[in-house]
Design a protein around this motif. Structure first.
Motif, short mmCIF file in Angstrom:
data_model
loop_
_atom_site.label_atom_id
_atom_site.label_comp_id
_atom_site.label_asym_id
_atom_site.label_seq_id
_atom_site.Cartn_x
_atom_site.Cartn_y
_atom_site.Cartn_z
N THR A 154 -2.33 8.08 -3.76
CA THR A 154 -1.52 7.95 -2.55
C THR A 154 -0.43 9.02 -2.55
OG1 THR A 154 -1.86 5.55 -2.52
CG2 THR A 154 -0.04 6.40 -1.20
N ILE A 155 -0.33 9.75 -1.44
CA ILE A 155 0.65 10.83 -1.35
C ILE A 155 1.68 10.50 -0.27
CG2 ILE A 155 0.98 13.29 -0.85
CD1 ILE A 155 -0.73 12.86 -3.33
N TYR A 156 2.95 10.59 -0.62
CA TYR A 156 4.04 10.37 0.34
C TYR A 156 4.54 11.71 0.87
CZ TYR A 156 4.09 5.51 -0.95
OH TYR A 156 3.73 4.21 -1.14
N MET A 157 4.66 11.75 2.21
CA MET A 157 5.07 13.01 2.85
C MET A 157 5.93 12.67 4.06
SD MET A 157 2.39 15.96 3.90
CE MET A 157 2.88 17.67 4.07
N GLY A 158 7.05 13.36 4.22
CA GLY A 158 7.91 13.15 5.38
C GLY A 158 7.18 13.54 6.67
N LEU A 159 7.56 12.87 7.77
CA LEU A 159 6.90 13.13 9.06
C LEU A 159 7.03 14.59 9.49
CD1 LEU A 159 5.48 12.08 11.64
CD2 LEU A 159 7.73 11.55 12.57
N VAL A 160 8.24 15.13 9.33
CA VAL A 160 8.47 16.53 9.73
C VAL A 160 7.55 17.46 8.94
CG1 VAL A 160 10.16 18.41 9.73
CG2 VAL A 160 10.84 16.12 10.46
N ASP A 161 7.48 17.22 7.63
CA ASP A 161 6.62 18.05 6.78
C ASP A 161 5.15 17.87 7.14
OD1 ASP A 161 8.67 19.19 5.33
OD2 ASP A 161 8.71 17.57 3.85
N LEU A 187 9.27 6.48 -5.11
CA LEU A 187 9.96 5.71 -6.15
C LEU A 187 9.86 4.21 -5.89
CD1 LEU A 187 13.13 7.86 -6.93
CD2 LEU A 187 11.42 7.11 -8.59
N ARG A 188 9.97 3.83 -4.60
CA ARG A 188 9.86 2.40 -4.24
C ARG A 188 8.47 1.87 -4.55
NH1 ARG A 188 13.29 3.18 0.16
NH2 ARG A 188 11.52 3.69 1.46
N ASP A 189 7.45 2.66 -4.22
CA ASP A 189 6.07 2.27 -4.53
C ASP A 189 5.93 2.07 -6.04
OD1 ASP A 189 3.32 2.51 -5.40
OD2 ASP A 189 2.78 3.40 -3.48
N MET A 207 -3.27 6.41 -20.46
CA MET A 207 -2.48 5.16 -20.47
C MET A 207 -3.29 3.99 -19.93
SD MET A 207 1.36 6.26 -19.25
CE MET A 207 0.87 7.21 -17.82
N GLY A 208 -4.52 4.26 -19.50
CA GLY A 208 -5.35 3.19 -18.93
C GLY A 208 -4.99 2.83 -17.50
N LYS A 209 -4.25 3.72 -16.82
CA LYS A 209 -3.91 3.45 -15.41
C LYS A 209 -4.95 4.09 -14.51
CE LYS A 209 1.01 2.74 -16.10
NZ LYS A 209 2.39 3.07 -15.69
N LYS A 210 -5.09 3.51 -13.30
CA LYS A 210 -6.16 3.95 -12.40
C LYS A 210 -5.66 4.53 -11.10
CE LYS A 210 -9.83 0.90 -14.01
NZ LYS A 210 -9.16 0.53 -15.28
N ARG A 211 -4.35 4.54 -10.91
CA ARG A 211 -3.81 4.99 -9.63
C ARG A 211 -2.65 5.95 -9.85
NH1 ARG A 211 0.36 2.58 -6.08
NH2 ARG A 211 0.01 3.32 -3.95
N VAL A 212 -2.60 7.01 -9.04
CA VAL A 212 -1.43 7.90 -9.06
C VAL A 212 -0.81 7.94 -7.67
CG1 VAL A 212 -2.24 9.40 -10.94
CG2 VAL A 212 -2.75 10.00 -8.58
N ILE A 213 0.51 8.14 -7.67
CA ILE A 213 1.21 8.42 -6.43
C ILE A 213 1.98 9.72 -6.64
CG2 ILE A 213 1.44 6.03 -5.68
CD1 ILE A 213 4.31 6.07 -6.80
#
Ligand code: PLP
Length: 384
Positions: free
Chosen positions: A127-134, A170-172, A97-103
């Motif tokens: 960029t990876i999102y992870m809960g603090l507890v996890d 999802l917000r990102d 798709m010509g994109k350069k970033r994944v989350i």
């Protein structure tokens, strides 16, 4: 209707995301017809991930339990589980798709590590999102992701676990949708994600079917564990048209009350979570509950919409096993076959042990979705 499996699925997302979903669907449809692209991905699956994975006949287990047990060895793939099939595929689509970033979101960290891995390989920003507890529970996976060059964002909202990480991701995505692909880790999320992930994981089932026929049989029963449901859909898709019994095994946790398990298809009700309409676990106030499983990978309060459909259609039998049975299955497979399964995959083995009387003499193919090294501290802690 487009985007639905029977009445399940759909695109329940903010308006701003619809163009991105359309773009993704268009790229996916183009990709599936692009012989050069298909060959390139196939090459990566073979030379980088380690496909095809073998089928192993478990002689000792079969003698003891009277069931002819075969394992599809996804545990032998790079990074130790089936997740790499999907992350490689979606990383390829991202570049397509010509994109350069994944989350991505991650709970236990397995999907995060698989995403960081393919991002390093393909030169994508990650960029990876992870809960603090996890993040605290799975510190080694946080270190792995960082070593692989990913940025790890620790989420301190809500229950600080997977569902909060998904909301942050999802917000990102809403903010950066022009440059960024959201690499979802299972057959969940808004359409076309369930279809894309199923497609990339279906290599398991089609490959397994061909291998079984080469040995000279089709299995009587195919069994897989179900979290979001991607390894299960992946193997089921190879056998949907055959006269083969399909069984999905959810996490029974330590009891049948809300909060004690992650058995979405056994106990869930209909609703919308993370962009699709399916079964999910919520309380009388409509609040999605925190679920429990001994295996972090099955710890999700929803389930892919195609599973909801296959359940309603009666094509797949869904059941659950408890944490204690799972630990027993880990030890059995380790001692009888020299294979330490992931706690997730051990749910499927556990089902075979429990049903061995009814499965006597039958050929049973289990999707061994991952290896158990990552679970050693939990296994040791519980067995002692
Ligand atoms: C993540 C994971 C699962 C659960 O995810 P599905 O989408 O349900 O397949 C199962 N097994 C292993 C080894 C995993 O890492």
């Amino acid at each position: 209707m487009k985007g639905f499996y029977g009445e399940f699925g759909g695109q329940f997302v903010p308006e701003t995301l619809i163009p991105a979903l359309d773009e993704l669907e268009e790229a996916f449809e183009r990709f599936k017809k692009d012989l050069v692209a298909l060959r390139e991905l196939d090459e990566l699956l073979r030379t980088y991930a380690g496909r095809p994975t073998p089928i192993t006949y478990c002689r000792n287990f079969s003698e003891k339990y009277g069931v002819k047990l075969y394992l599809k060895r996804e545990d032998l793939l790079h990074t130790g589980a089936h997740k790499i099939n999907n992350t490689l595929g979606q990383a390829y689509l991202t570049k397509y798709m010509g994109k350069k970033r994944v989350i991505a979101e991650t709970g236990a960290g397995q999907h995060g590590v698989a995403t960081a891995t393919v991002s390093a390989l393909m030169g994508l920003e990650c960029t990876i999102y992870m809960g603090l507890v996890d993040a605290q529970r799975q510190r080694m996976n946080v270190e792995r992701m960082k070593l692989l060059g990913a940025e790890v964002v620790v989420v301190e909202e809500g229950s600080q676990t997977l569902k909060d990480a998904i909301n942050s991701a999802l917000r990102d995505w809403v903010t950066n949708v022009k440059t960024t692909h959201y690499l979802i880790g299972s057959v969940v999320g808004p359409y076309p994600f369930p279809e894309i992930v199923a497609y990339f994981q279906s290599v398991i089932g089609f490959e397994a079917r061909k291998q079984c026929l080469e040995i000279g049989f089709l299995p009587d029963v195919v069994v897989a564990c179900v979290g979001g449901g991607s390894n299960a859909i992946g193997i089921f898709r190879g056998f949907l048209e055959d006269d083969v019994v399909l069984v999905g095994v959810e996490a029974g946790g330590f009891g049948d009350r809300l909060g004690e398990h992650a058995s979405t298809l056994s106990f869930g009700k209909l609703g919308v979570l993370h962009g699709n309409y399916s079964y999910l676990l919520y309380d009388d106030n409509g609040q999605v509950v925190d679920v429990h499983s001994i295996s972090a990978g099955l710890d999700y309060p929803g389930v892919g919409p195609e599973h909801a459909y296959l359940k309603e259609a009666g094509r797949v039998i869904y059941t659950r096993v408890y944490d204690d049975e799972v630990l027993f299955a880990v030890r059995e497979l380790a001692r009888l076959e020299g294979i330490i399964p992931a706690l997730e995959s051990a749910h499927a083995i556990s089902y075979v042990i429990r049903e061995s009387e009814n499965l006597r003499g039958k050929r049973v193919l289990v999707n061994l979705s991952g290896r158990g090294d990552k679970d050693l501290s939990i296994i040791l802690g519980r067995l002692s």
